[in-house]
Structures are given as structure tokens and as C-alpha cells.
Design an enzyme around this catalytic site. Structure first.
Site, mmCIF file in Angstrom:
data_model
loop_
_atom_site.group_PDB
_atom_site.id
_atom_site.type_symbol
_atom_site.label_atom_id
_atom_site.label_comp_id
_atom_site.label_asym_id
_atom_site.label_seq_id
_atom_site.Cartn_x
_atom_site.Cartn_y
_atom_site.Cartn_z
ATOM 1 N N GLY A 191 0.812 -1.213 0.000
ATOM 2 C CA GLY A 191 0.000 0.000 0.000
ATOM 3 C C GLY A 191 0.842 1.258 0.000
ATOM 4 N N ALA A 192 1.963 1.220 -0.717
ATOM 5 C CA ALA A 192 2.923 2.328 -0.668
ATOM 6 C C ALA A 192 2.698 3.363 -1.758
ATOM 7 C CB ALA A 192 4.348 1.785 -0.756
ATOM 8 N N VAL B 196 -3.184 -7.508 -1.710
ATOM 9 C CA VAL B 196 -2.716 -8.101 -0.463
ATOM 10 C C VAL B 196 -3.586 -9.250 0.023
ATOM 11 C CG1 VAL B 196 -1.540 -6.000 0.299
ATOM 12 C CG2 VAL B 196 -3.948 -6.378 0.948
ATOM 13 N N ASN C 45 1.243 -2.405 5.281
ATOM 14 C CA ASN C 45 0.616 -1.106 5.477
ATOM 15 C C ASN C 45 -0.743 -0.975 4.794
ATOM 16 O OD1 ASN C 45 0.542 2.032 5.749
ATOM 17 N ND2 ASN C 45 0.480 1.657 3.533
ATOM 18 N N SER D 155 -3.549 0.567 14.328
ATOM 19 C CA SER D 155 -4.181 1.863 14.553
ATOM 20 C C SER D 155 -4.460 1.995 16.041
ATOM 21 C CB SER D 155 -5.503 1.948 13.782
ATOM 22 O OG SER D 155 -6.253 3.085 14.146
ATOM 23 N N TYR E 102 -13.688 -1.272 10.919
ATOM 24 C CA TYR E 102 -12.270 -0.902 10.952
ATOM 25 C C TYR E 102 -11.666 -1.255 12.311
ATOM 26 C CZ TYR E 102 -8.145 2.103 10.271
ATOM 27 O OH TYR E 102 -6.858 2.583 10.142
ATOM 28 N N LYS F 275 -8.526 -3.818 13.021
ATOM 29 C CA LYS F 275 -7.264 -3.388 13.622
ATOM 30 C C LYS F 275 -7.007 -4.064 14.974
ATOM 31 C CE LYS F 275 -5.976 -0.738 10.257
ATOM 32 N NZ LYS F 275 -4.800 -1.091 9.410
#
Length: 257
Positions: A9-10, A61, A86, A139, A153, A157
Site C-alpha cells: 500500500g505504498a 494483499v 501497510n 491503529s 475498521y 485493527k
């Protein structure tokens, strides 16, 4: 000898900053993203010394074959010393109204993606006997449920924090460290989308929501992607070789544990 790191995710946000920070510190970076154009743009902006050769690879991913191909290819050609998970997504909605399809997609990317890529990276590291490091971006929402409109979310996480511990425990025998980083209110394109969603859900403005984020942060500013990148750089360095299974809070005090 130049060390090689893969960052997922760069193409933007935290991942882009992590790639840039590691390149500046002498790492050879393989930028991955599901968006080829974004990945190419990140690679083009990385500083490179004579001994550094940065690359990009498209990567979904959540696809085990895709992840395994990238990990094995990098390990075979360049060596694999570190991997940063990421890639992530978010979508804001009230819990009572949140569609199950969004939950499925969030967990597919944010949690399954870490499992899939972490497994692929670890397998490659074990095969080439690399005493590597894996860092998972979680996170502060992985440490507390008091986060509005992000139930899926939060679930993903919290899962990343737990998965990090499980990975660290099992991979310790191979001298592979696994840690997670828990950012707070980071200024990224994802945050810009969240500001608009939250403002709409609260019936207020994006400026007011942004100010609330600042008010919630004792250090009184929004977090920068570079704040996260520097901690990732530490966790994959030799200085952190005896740290594993940890969830490092990097949030300016917005959540303290």
C-alpha cells in the site's frame, strides 16, 4: 550489503512516507500497491544511492498467490530483510446501518491482507534464512473501541494487534521479529475521506471535525505520515532486534495505554 524491504500500500499516505524514509536511510525498497500508477509515482520519488535499486510490484494483499509471488521473487533476486504490511481501507457508517459487504471488504484487506502477506514474507525469510523483521500497521483503533462510525475498521485493527502477537510468538524461533504500529489521526488521503464522512454523519463541517481530532491529541497537532515512518524505520533496524510482539502507539497521546 544493502538490505531490502517490501512495503504494501505504498502508493500513497503512510506507505508512501515509509518507503521514502527507508530509502533515505539506505534501504532498497520494493513498493507495492494495487494501483500501478501510484506505485510507479512513489518509486520515481525515492532517493537512491549507487547501491540502491528501488522497484515496484502490483499486489493485491488479499490474494495468497499474488503475495507469495512477490515475496519469493524479491527474496530470490534481492534478499528479503523486512516487510511492512501497510495496505488498508476504511469506510464510515453508523453501526446500525453498516452493510455487511463493507465489513467483509474491510476485513479482507486490513486483516486477511496482513495474514496473507505476513505468511508469504515469513515463508520466504525462513527459506533464505533471513533474520528479518515484519511490521504491521494497525491503529489506535486497534486498542480502543471508542471510535465513531468505524466498527468494521476497529474489528480489523484489533485483529491486526492480536495477529501480530501470534506471528511474533511463532516466528521467534526463526529470529524474525513482528511488531505493529498504532497511529492516531494521520494526515493522509484516507483521513480526508473520513473527515468528509464524519462531518456528514455528525451534521457539521470538515473543519470542525479536524479541530476535534486536534483537541483529542495532547500534542495539539495532527499526526504526519513521517511520524509513523520513523517508528517503522526503528522497528526494522538493529536497534529493535529484541522487540517483538509489541503494538507501538504513535498518536501524540490521543490514546494512552
Amino acid at each position: 550489503m544493502t538490505q531490502t524491504v517490501v512495503v504494501t500500500g505504498a502508493g500513497s499516505g503512510i506507505g508512501k512516507s515509509v518507503a521514502a524514509e527507508l530509502a533515505r536511510r539506505g534501504w532498497q525498497v520494493v513498493v507495492t500497491d494495487i494501483n500501478e500508477e501510484a506505485a510507479l509515482a512513489t518509486v520515481a520519488g525515492l532517493v537512491a544511492a549507487d547501491n540502491q535499486h528501488h522497484e515496484y510490484a502490483m499486489l493485491d494483499v488479499s490474494d495468497p498467490q499474488d503475495a507469495q509471488h512477490v515475496a519469493e521473487d524479491v527474496a530470490n533476486r534481492l534478499g528479503l530483510d523486512a516487510w511492512v504490511n501497510n495496505a488498508g481501507i476504511s469506510f464510515m457508517q453508523r453501526f446500525l446501518e453498516a452493510p455487511i459487504e463493507r465489513y467483509d471488504k474491510t476485513l479482507e484487506v486490513n486483516l486477511k491482507g496482513v495474514f496473507v502477506c505476513g505468511q508469504a514474507a515469513a515463508r520466504a525469510m525462513v527459506r533464505i534464512r533471513s533474520k528479518g523483521a515484519i511490521v504491521n500497521i494497525a491503529s489506535m483503533a486497534g486498542k480502543q473501541g471508542k471510535v465513531p462510525f468505524l466498527a468494521d475498521y476497529v474489528a480489523s485493527k484489533f485483529g491486526v494487534v492480536g495477529l501480530t502477537q501470534a506471528m511474533a510468538f511463532e516466528l521467534a524461533e526463526h529470529s524474525i521479529t513482528v511488531n505493529s504500529v498504532c497511529p492516531g489521526y494521520v494526515v493522509t488521503p484516507m483521513q480526508e475521506r473520513e473527515l468528509a464522512w464524519e462531518a456528514q454523519l455528525r451534521g457539521t463541517t470538515t473543519d470542525q471535525v479536524r479541530q476535534q481530532y486536534i483537541n483529542d491529541t495532547p500534542l495539539r497537532r495532527l499526526e504526519k505520515p513521517e511520524d509513523v515512518a520513523r517508528v517503522v524505520a526503528f522497528l526494522i533496524s538493529e536497534d529493535a532486534r529484541f522487540i517483538t510482539g509489541e503494538a507501538i502507539a504513535v498518536n501524540g497521546g490521543a490514546y494512552m495505554d
